[in-house]
Design an enzyme around this catalytic site. Structure first.
Site, mmCIF file in Angstrom:
data_model
loop_
_atom_site.group_PDB
_atom_site.id
_atom_site.type_symbol
_atom_site.label_atom_id
_atom_site.label_comp_id
_atom_site.label_asym_id
_atom_site.label_seq_id
_atom_site.Cartn_x
_atom_site.Cartn_y
_atom_site.Cartn_z
ATOM 1 C CD GLU A 14 -2.723 -1.232 0.453
ATOM 2 O OE1 GLU A 14 -3.026 -0.390 -0.573
ATOM 3 O OE2 GLU A 14 -3.511 -2.409 0.317
ATOM 4 C CB CYS A 60 -5.969 -2.082 7.079
ATOM 5 S SG CYS A 60 -6.131 -3.803 7.645
ATOM 6 C CG HIS A 63 -3.777 -5.318 3.168
ATOM 7 N ND1 HIS A 63 -4.250 -3.981 2.623
ATOM 8 C CD2 HIS A 63 -4.594 -5.520 3.975
ATOM 9 C CE1 HIS A 63 -4.894 -3.481 3.297
ATOM 10 N NE2 HIS A 63 -5.300 -4.310 4.217
#
Length: 196
Positions: free
Chosen positions: A82, A144, A163
């Site tokens: 991410e 998250c 993730h």
């Protein structure tokens, strides 16, 4: 010694065993070499508590890098790197049935914060046997993403979010621990190049 901090998440919904925490525990057993002092913590899938813990990590430990690992509930065996955290849009209830006031992380915060780690470059520089790694600019507006944004905010961008898929016969905790080790060593190389 540089301090690096890692967090995984606790159980939520149908996930009684959260692969993110299992992966972080495996990483901790493996270590990251002599120069890296590795601290780990399990975060609850609760907005407010996760935010308090992240604030504590940055104010008391001041790590070189903080890496948060979360569970991607997609059925595909993917590791997702991410790039940024988003400030608004948190309407989904956490494990305690709450969501942030106004669906927002930091009232005075920017719309999004980018990690100082270049996830696109990172993705190009590593390959893992048996699993695909993809790049993402949307960590999903749940605990998250909320945790990631908070960490980027307090850590001036020196945070990363990965993730990982749920555990399965093919994707074991041991496998994820190895994968994290490979990814994070590359992240630390990026940090090193920036600081030289």
């Amino acid at each position: 010694k540089h301090l690096s901090f890692f967090s995984g998440f606790g159980p939520f919904r149908q996930y009684l065993v959260n692969s993110s925490w299992e992966a972080v525990k495996e990483l901790s057993k493996r270590g990251l070499g002599k120069n890296i002092d590795l601290h780990i913590m399990q975060l609850p899938v609760v907005y407010r508590k996760a935010k308090e813990q992240v604030f504590k990590i940055w104010t008391t430990l001041q790590p070189l890098l903080t890496v948060h690992v979360g569970l991607a509930s997609s059925t595909e065996a993917l590791i997702i790197l991410e790039q940024c955290g988003k400030n608004k849009g948190y309407q989904e209830m956490d494990a305690c049935g709450f969501h942030p006031e106004g669906g927002c992380c930091m009232l005075d915060g920017p719309e999004k914060i980018e990690s100082t780690i270049n996830m696109k470059t990172l993705r190009k520089n590593i390959s893992l046997e048996g699993i695909d790694i993809i790049f993402s600019r949307d960590a999903g507006r749940y605990v998250c993403d909320y945790t990631y944004y908070t960490s980027l905010y307090y850590g001036n961008g020196r945070a990363a979010f990965i993730h990982v898929p749920p555990l399965s016969k093919a994707v074991t905790a041991d496998f994820l621990g190895k994968a994290l080790q490979t990814i994070i060593l590359e992240m630390l190389r990026q940090c090193g190049e920036e600081s030289e």
